[in-house]
Scaffold this motif. Sequence first.
Motif, short mmCIF file in Angstrom:
data_model
loop_
_atom_site.label_atom_id
_atom_site.label_comp_id
_atom_site.label_asym_id
_atom_site.label_seq_id
_atom_site.Cartn_x
_atom_site.Cartn_y
_atom_site.Cartn_z
N THR A 75 31.69 90.08 91.53
CA THR A 75 30.62 91.03 91.02
C THR A 75 29.26 90.34 91.34
O THR A 75 28.24 90.85 92.02
N THR A 76 29.22 89.02 91.10
CA THR A 76 27.98 88.35 91.17
C THR A 76 27.66 88.24 92.78
O THR A 76 26.65 88.34 93.01
N ALA A 77 28.70 88.01 93.46
CA ALA A 77 28.21 88.02 95.00
C ALA A 77 27.75 89.56 95.60
O ALA A 77 26.94 89.45 96.25
N GLU A 78 28.29 90.45 94.89
CA GLU A 78 27.87 91.93 95.44
C GLU A 78 26.49 91.99 94.90
O GLU A 78 25.61 92.79 95.59
N ILE A 79 26.07 91.58 93.73
CA ILE A 79 24.70 91.73 93.27
C ILE A 79 23.98 90.76 94.03
O ILE A 79 22.51 91.38 94.45
N GLU A 80 24.14 89.63 94.41
CA GLU A 80 23.32 88.74 95.30
C GLU A 80 23.27 89.31 96.66
O GLU A 80 22.22 89.61 97.31
N GLU A 81 24.18 90.16 97.30
CA GLU A 81 24.04 91.11 98.67
C GLU A 81 23.23 92.11 98.39
O GLU A 81 22.72 92.31 99.26
N ALA A 82 23.37 92.90 97.06
CA ALA A 82 22.50 93.86 97.29
C ALA A 82 20.93 93.79 97.13
O ALA A 82 20.23 94.31 97.35
N GLU A 83 20.72 92.49 96.67
CA GLU A 83 19.33 92.12 96.74
C GLU A 83 18.96 91.85 98.17
O GLU A 83 18.04 92.14 98.64
N GLN A 84 20.08 91.16 98.96
CA GLN A 84 19.38 91.07 100.27
C GLN A 84 19.53 92.20 101.10
O GLN A 84 18.62 92.29 102.15
N LEU A 93 21.87 105.74 91.60
CA LEU A 93 22.95 104.48 91.61
C LEU A 93 23.99 104.49 92.10
O LEU A 93 24.97 105.42 92.09
N LEU A 94 24.47 103.68 93.19
CA LEU A 94 25.66 103.72 93.83
C LEU A 94 26.65 103.08 93.08
O LEU A 94 26.68 102.07 92.38
N HIS A 95 27.94 103.62 93.01
CA HIS A 95 29.19 103.17 92.04
C HIS A 95 30.35 103.29 93.05
O HIS A 95 30.49 104.09 93.90
N TYR A 96 31.30 102.87 92.64
CA TYR A 96 32.56 102.59 93.35
C TYR A 96 33.64 102.07 92.59
O TYR A 96 33.13 101.08 91.82
N PRO A 97 34.94 102.34 92.81
CA PRO A 97 35.71 101.51 92.18
C PRO A 97 36.35 100.28 92.92
O PRO A 97 35.90 100.10 94.08
N PRO A 98 36.87 98.98 92.49
CA PRO A 98 37.11 97.83 93.05
C PRO A 98 38.21 97.99 94.02
O PRO A 98 38.36 96.81 94.98
N TYR A 99 39.11 98.92 94.27
CA TYR A 99 40.31 99.09 94.86
C TYR A 99 40.26 99.17 96.30
O TYR A 99 41.27 98.76 97.08
N TYR A 100 38.87 99.28 97.02
CA TYR A 100 39.11 99.47 98.31
C TYR A 100 38.96 97.90 99.04
O TYR A 100 39.32 98.10 100.20
N GLY A 101 38.73 97.01 98.24
CA GLY A 101 38.68 95.53 98.54
C GLY A 101 37.29 95.09 98.83
O GLY A 101 36.41 95.94 99.29
N ALA A 102 36.99 94.13 98.77
CA ALA A 102 35.62 93.39 98.71
C ALA A 102 35.12 93.48 99.89
O ALA A 102 33.89 93.78 100.03
N ALA A 103 35.70 93.36 101.25
CA ALA A 103 35.34 93.28 102.37
C ALA A 103 34.78 94.79 102.78
O ALA A 103 33.77 94.80 103.29
N LYS A 104 35.44 95.88 102.33
CA LYS A 104 35.21 97.20 102.62
C LYS A 104 33.91 97.68 101.84
O LYS A 104 32.98 98.38 102.21
N ILE A 105 33.97 97.22 100.57
CA ILE A 105 32.69 97.43 99.69
C ILE A 105 31.50 96.70 100.12
O ILE A 105 30.30 97.51 100.15
N ARG A 106 31.53 95.67 100.63
CA ARG A 106 30.55 94.86 101.09
C ARG A 106 29.99 95.67 102.46
O ARG A 106 28.59 95.86 102.64
N ARG A 107 30.76 96.10 103.21
CA ARG A 107 30.58 96.94 104.57
C ARG A 107 29.85 98.35 104.19
O ARG A 107 28.74 98.67 104.65
N SER A 108 30.35 99.02 103.30
CA SER A 108 29.71 100.29 102.89
C SER A 108 28.23 99.93 102.39
O SER A 108 27.43 100.78 102.48
N LEU A 109 28.05 99.07 101.33
CA LEU A 109 26.71 98.67 100.67
C LEU A 109 25.82 98.42 101.97
O LEU A 109 24.65 98.88 101.77
#
Length: 357
Positions: free
Chosen positions: A27-36, A319-335
């Motif tokens: 979650t912390t990595a996703e928040i840092e990526e969201a800022e970037q 506010l974008l939201h999603y469950p975690p089940y897609y996997g971290a790599a796909k979530i990052r790509r979507s964001l």
Amino acid sequence: MEFGVLFTSHPNPAEEPYPHRAVHARTTAEIEEAEQFGYDTAWVAEHHFSTQYGILPDCFAYLAYLAARTSRIGLGAAVITLPLNDPIRTAENAAFVDILSNGRMRLGIGSGYRPYEFEGLGKDFEARREMVAEAVPLMREAFLRRRWNHQGRFYRGRVEAPYEMLPVPVQEPHPPLYMAGGTERSIAYAGRNGFGLMLSTLPGAETLARQIAIYRQGLAEAPAELRRNPAAGQVDVARYVYVADTDAEARADTEEAIIRHIAHFGGSGTAGYLGTVSEKGQSLNYDDLLATTLLHGSAETVIAKLRALEAKTGLTSLLLHYPPYYGAAKIRRSLQLFAERVMPAFRPPRGAVAAAD
């Protein structure tokens, strides 16, 4: 339009096996990526005890940590379950995080909807709305006057001169205050009390439009002092969002997981939340969700869906939201795809902003 991401610190057992400690690093990595990527806000949610939903007992501890890990992105609590917390400590901690983040704190509150959390902390689930009604004016006294003398049913306390509530937040008169609303009663209350409004991922566009109209009517009745809240008039709508290169790819990535996730909100652990805050029953299918709720698909599809939602509801923040089940790599790509291909359609070019300044 502002764009934020709502994080529920929700475990994905496939990547974060029990006891799910790895969820917080992800979650912390996703928040840092969201800022970037250029998102405006990151919101975290308080939840207790479940091994199948959010794992975050203290939003303020996490937001203070995030304040040091980020530099620009707004940091919000969405939401503090107010009946499970002391209102004065909530105001104090929000002010403190506002200082630690140099004025980036946003505070959302709500009454709660998960009975097992109340049971675990020895609180009366049925009295939660009455607790909020008593706590809100007390919080306001703390923020605006920094002194109070309150002897109520649920809360008691007194701070008089020479003492006062410290620290004083950076944002004036206090950090933006939001309330999560799901019922007509709570939405009207948010408006009459000058809160910004946070709406659920679950209602369809027609339901959202009705809810926002109720809020606007209530806000028109709010006293001028309450409309000093920096968030007054703001409507943050949370939506399930997933962007892929094609509509078919988005469906393949998400269909099973999103239906399973949304169905969870109809269970006994959420006190009938699905039916309370939206028009949905227990029968869910992907095509119906696409038509009413999901912002899933290619960038072009999501842009069209978001334009229609904006026209129908008048939302000011997504506010974008999603469950975690897609996997971290796909979530990052979507964001990333949303930031690169969707956001620019709703924001003026950088040159236009500079010229206006």
